[in-house]
Design a protein around this motif. Structure first.
Motif, PDB file in Angstrom:
ATOM      1  N   ALA A   1       0.880  -1.449   0.393  1.00 49.57           N
ATOM      2  CA  ALA A   1       0.130   0.622  -0.467  1.00 49.57           C
ATOM      3  C   ALA A   1       0.509   1.241   0.261  1.00 49.57           C
ATOM      4  N   THR A   2       0.113   2.291  -0.530  1.00 49.95           N
ATOM      5  CA  THR A   2       1.185   3.152  -0.713  1.00 49.95           C
ATOM      6  C   THR A   2       0.295   4.004   1.346  1.00 49.95           C
ATOM      7  N   GLU A   3       0.274   3.979   1.366  1.00 45.73           N
ATOM      8  CA  GLU A   3      -0.700   4.462   2.560  1.00 45.73           C
ATOM      9  C   GLU A   3      -2.142   3.371   3.664  1.00 45.73           C
ATOM     10  N   VAL A   4      -2.041   3.208   4.941  1.00 48.43           N
ATOM     11  CA  VAL A   4      -2.274   3.100   5.962  1.00 48.43           C
ATOM     12  C   VAL A   4      -2.992   4.289   6.522  1.00 48.43           C
ATOM     13  N   ILE A   5      -4.033   4.630   6.895  1.00 46.46           N
ATOM     14  CA  ILE A   5      -4.699   5.746   7.952  1.00 46.46           C
ATOM     15  C   ILE A   5      -5.654   4.309   9.080  1.00 46.46           C
ATOM     16  N   LEU A   6      -5.847   4.950  10.333  1.00 48.58           N
ATOM     17  CA  LEU A   6      -6.300   4.647  11.370  1.00 48.58           C
ATOM     18  C   LEU A   6      -7.071   5.726  11.461  1.00 48.58           C
ATOM     19  N   PHE A   7      -8.758   5.338  12.175  1.00 48.80           N
ATOM     20  CA  PHE A   7      -9.598   6.528  12.297  1.00 48.80           C
ATOM     21  C   PHE A   7     -10.504   6.011  13.521  1.00 48.80           C
ATOM     22  N   GLU A   8     -10.602   6.750  14.264  1.00 47.11           N
ATOM     23  CA  GLU A   8     -11.693   6.509  15.209  1.00 47.11           C
ATOM     24  C   GLU A   8     -13.189   5.918  14.921  1.00 47.11           C
TER      25      GLU A   8
END
Length: 325
Positions: free
Chosen positions: A187-194
């Motif tokens: 992946a280019t980027e992984v983001i974690l959200f609440e």
């Protein structure tokens, strides 16, 4: 904290109560202090104190309630109305609040929001620069972080993601393990959200592990330029992504979730398969969502979802360790 009518309750309603911006006009003025215990990341409780800004209340906070209001503070968020005609009065109250905070909670972070930027008629960058210089001068040697915000665009999510990030224990550990997920998914980027607020908790990109502020300053000599405009992608990096992607994603997903609720449906996951990238948004833990962005066209979304499913147990453990620390 902030003057009456500066928009404190509206932004709290938008971020933590999942109300759309159009509904905030129905909210009444805050009387004295409204305490809200917001469950965040499962066992972490954010104790939000929304302090009414009427003069009588502000005077009470700074005299008889001083030790109660400013004791054990993790973050003070002071809201300035961008269009106020009483800036000198606001700055006087702000300085008094800062003095009280320094006395009772010297380790607390200080965030200043120049709010209602959507109402500004003059060039926003020019006005923001002027306001920022004023609040920096009033802050003295105290380190502050300043944002320009509005409930009608993504800027509010940018500010609150940065605020909440300072309160999450072991956020750096989450960043590290998101890098492992990114490598597994190519992946280019992984983001974690609440899950509830959809604020950004952590990302796999080390240089942008939280949304950058318009300015973080400790002295007049360290003032930097506000970031209302973004530079075009570099030709050397074809996958360079928009600098406001985190807050824009938060805003769009919250709006989509609200639309789902209107037709009595529940949001579960999202998959975008575009000509130049693929994005998968899915549950990571019972309190978080993860977004995986891939530019490699040979990577199948089923493989991304499988990696997310395999990573869930580890992130549940990390979340438990983080909250318990």
């Amino acid at each position: 904290m902030g003057a009456s009518g500066s928009g404190k309750t509206s932004m709290r309603s938008l971020i933590f109560s999942n109300n759309p911006a159009s509904s905030t006009a129905r909210l009444g003025a805050t009387i004295d202090v409204e305490q809200n215990h917001v469950r965040f990341l499962g066992d972490l409780i954010l104790n939000l104190w929304d302090c009414g800004g009427q003069d009588a209340f502000m005077d009470s906070y700074l005299t008889t309630q001083r030790s109660t209001i400013f004791q054990h503070v993790g973050v003070m968020i002071y809201v300035f109305d961008a269009e106020t005609r009483e800036m000198n009065k606001d700055l006087e109250y702000y300085r008094d609040c800062l003095d009280s905070l320094t006395q009772y909670s010297p380790e607390a972070a200080v965030f200043l929001l120049v709010h209602k930027m959507d109402l500004v008629q003059e060039p926003k960058t020019t006005m923001f620069e002027k306001k920022r210089e004023e609040v920096q001068k009033a802050s003295g040697d105290v380190i502050i972080t300043v944002f320009g915000t509005s409930i009608y665009d993504e800027s509010l999510y940018r500010a609150w993601s940065s605020i909440v990030h300072t309160l999450i224990p072991n956020a750096a550990v989450l960043n590290k393990h998101l890098n492992i997920v990114a490598a597994a998914c190519s992946a280019t980027e992984v983001i974690l959200f609440e899950r509830t607020t959809f604020l950004v908790i952590a990302t796999s990109t080390a240089s942008s592990s939280l949304p950058a502020s318009a300015s973080t300053t400790s002295s007049p000599s360290s003032i930097s330029s506000p970031t209302y405009t973004s530079s075009p992608p570099s030709p050397l990096d074809p996958h360079q992504m928009h600098p406001k992607r985190y807050e824009r994603t938060s805003e769009l997903i919250k709006a989509f979730k609200w639309s789902c609720s209107r037709v009595r449906e529940e949001f579960h996951s999202l998959e975008l398969d575009m000509y130049d990238f693929t994005a998968v948004l899915d549950e990571m833990t019972r309190n978080t969502y993860v977004m995986v962005v891939v530019h490699d066209p040979t990577i199948e979304t089923a493989a991304i979802r499988l990696n997310i499913r395999m990573a869930r147990k580890k992130f549940e453990e990390l979340q438990g360790d983080s909250i318990g620390t």
